[in-house]
Scaffold this motif. Structure first.
Motif, PDB file in Angstrom:
ATOM      1  N   PHE A   1       2.386   1.698  -3.520  1.00 59.21           N
ATOM      2  CA  PHE A   1       1.422   2.229  -4.483  1.00 59.21           C
ATOM      3  C   PHE A   1       1.060   3.691  -4.195  1.00 59.21           C
ATOM      4  CE2 PHE A   1       0.432  -2.273  -5.577  1.00 59.21           C
ATOM      5  CZ  PHE A   1       0.741  -2.164  -6.929  1.00 59.21           C
ATOM      6  N   SER A   2       1.089   4.089  -2.936  1.00 57.46           N
ATOM      7  CA  SER A   2       0.809   5.504  -2.633  1.00 57.46           C
ATOM      8  C   SER A   2       1.955   6.386  -3.159  1.00 57.46           C
ATOM      9  CB  SER A   2       0.599   5.711  -1.143  1.00 57.46           C
ATOM     10  OG  SER A   2       1.796   5.584  -0.435  1.00 57.46           O
ATOM     11  N   HIS A   3       3.215   5.901  -3.018  1.00 57.51           N
ATOM     12  CA  HIS A   3       4.357   6.636  -3.572  1.00 57.51           C
ATOM     13  C   HIS A   3       4.295   6.644  -5.102  1.00 57.51           C
ATOM     14  CE1 HIS A   3       6.443   7.629   0.053  1.00 57.51           C
ATOM     15  NE2 HIS A   3       6.484   6.347   0.459  1.00 57.51           N
ATOM     16  N   PHE A   4       3.914   5.509  -5.680  1.00 57.49           N
ATOM     17  CA  PHE A   4       3.795   5.406  -7.135  1.00 57.49           C
ATOM     18  C   PHE A   4       2.707   6.366  -7.633  1.00 57.49           C
ATOM     19  CE2 PHE A   4       2.097   3.350 -10.992  1.00 57.49           C
ATOM     20  CZ  PHE A   4       3.247   3.358 -11.754  1.00 57.49           C
ATOM     21  N   ASN A   5       1.588   6.428  -6.928  1.00 55.95           N
ATOM     22  CA  ASN A   5       0.501   7.332  -7.282  1.00 55.95           C
ATOM     23  C   ASN A   5       0.964   8.788  -7.189  1.00 55.95           C
ATOM     24  OD1 ASN A   5      -2.040   8.225  -7.992  1.00 55.95           O
ATOM     25  ND2 ASN A   5      -2.815   8.160  -5.901  1.00 55.95           N
ATOM     26  N   GLU A   6       1.741   9.101  -6.186  1.00 57.01           N
ATOM     27  CA  GLU A   6       2.265  10.451  -6.027  1.00 57.01           C
ATOM     28  C   GLU A   6       3.218  10.806  -7.163  1.00 57.01           C
ATOM     29  OE1 GLU A   6       4.578  12.947  -2.598  1.00 57.01           O
ATOM     30  OE2 GLU A   6       3.378  11.215  -1.981  1.00 57.01           O
TER      31      GLU A   6
ATOM     32  N   THR B   1       0.833  -1.198   0.000  1.00 52.89           N
ATOM     33  CA  THR B   1       0.000   0.000   0.000  1.00 52.89           C
ATOM     34  C   THR B   1       0.870   1.252   0.000  1.00 52.89           C
ATOM     35  OG1 THR B   1      -1.659  -1.207   1.271  1.00 52.89           O
ATOM     36  CG2 THR B   1      -1.868   1.184   1.219  1.00 52.89           C
TER      37      THR B   1
ATOM     38  N   ILE C   1       3.155   9.583 -10.227  1.00 49.68           N
ATOM     39  CA  ILE C   1       2.321   9.765 -11.422  1.00 49.68           C
ATOM     40  C   ILE C   1       1.673  11.144 -11.400  1.00 49.68           C
ATOM     41  CG2 ILE C   1       0.244   8.949 -12.622  1.00 49.68           C
ATOM     42  CD1 ILE C   1       2.665   7.168 -13.037  1.00 49.68           C
ATOM     43  N   ASN C   2       1.183  11.569 -10.253  1.00 50.69           N
ATOM     44  CA  ASN C   2       0.582  12.897 -10.129  1.00 50.69           C
ATOM     45  C   ASN C   2       1.598  13.996 -10.430  1.00 50.69           C
ATOM     46  OD1 ASN C   2      -1.991  12.069  -9.519  1.00 50.69           O
ATOM     47  ND2 ASN C   2      -1.641  12.083  -7.303  1.00 50.69           N
TER      48      ASN C   2
END
Length: 171
Positions: free
Chosen positions: A8-13, A5, A15-16
């Protein structure tokens, strides 16, 4: 599971950051580069047209002073544009239609810069047709105006590039 989790939160950041911060900056920069490239290409093409006509209607020469028994064989040749005498080794141009001779750089400046005269400086015989002179003047004038436009556009597009990437989380 918490490690996945967190990943994926770092990956999402990331991407943003890429899509909301870096991608718009890259697109702004590419738009600016493409506009500048197109304007330079148009100006260069117009100048090439004029240079081709000048090369067709005049011939290049290198001035050589001849001496017979220590005396000059011919009268000194003067350039009617800059009013200087030709020196040994100076590069010149002779207009084919009227046989007038000038320094090569002087004739190029006369024909292509300033007001863009399309005629011989002495007898006014046509070297570059009037419609091409008008086209060259228009490109030169629009080139200056487009340069101011490019500067303003560059300031607008690059203003977004100056702010650094800001992340809300920490890595």
């Amino acid at each position: 599971m918490p490690a996945l989790t967190k990943f994926f939160s770092h990956f999402n950041e990331l991407i943003n950051i890429l899509f909301y911060s870096w991608l718009p900056k890259v697109l702004r920069f590419l738009v600016l580069v493409s506009l500048v490239s197109v304007s330079l290409y148009v100006q260069r093409q117009e100048k090439q047209k004029c240079r081709k006509i000048i090369n067709k209607k005049s011939s290049k020469f290198v001035y050589k002073k001849r001496k017979l028994l220590g005396l000059a064989a011919t009268e000194p040749l003067d350039c009617a544009i800059c009013l200087l005498e030709f020196e040994h080794g100076d590069k010149g141009r002779k207009i084919e239609s009227c046989s007038h001779m000038f320094h090569g750089n002087c004739l190029n400046k006369w024909l292509m810069h300033g007001k863009g005269q399309g005629t011989c400086p002495l007898c006014r015989s046509v070297i570059i047709p009037e419609n091409m002179v008008e086209g060259h003047r228009k490109v030169e004038d629009e080139g200056l105006a487009f340069t101011f436009f490019e500067e303003e556009l560059a300031l607008l597009l690059l203003s977004g590039l100056s702010s650094g990437c800001r992340t809300q989380g920490r890595f």
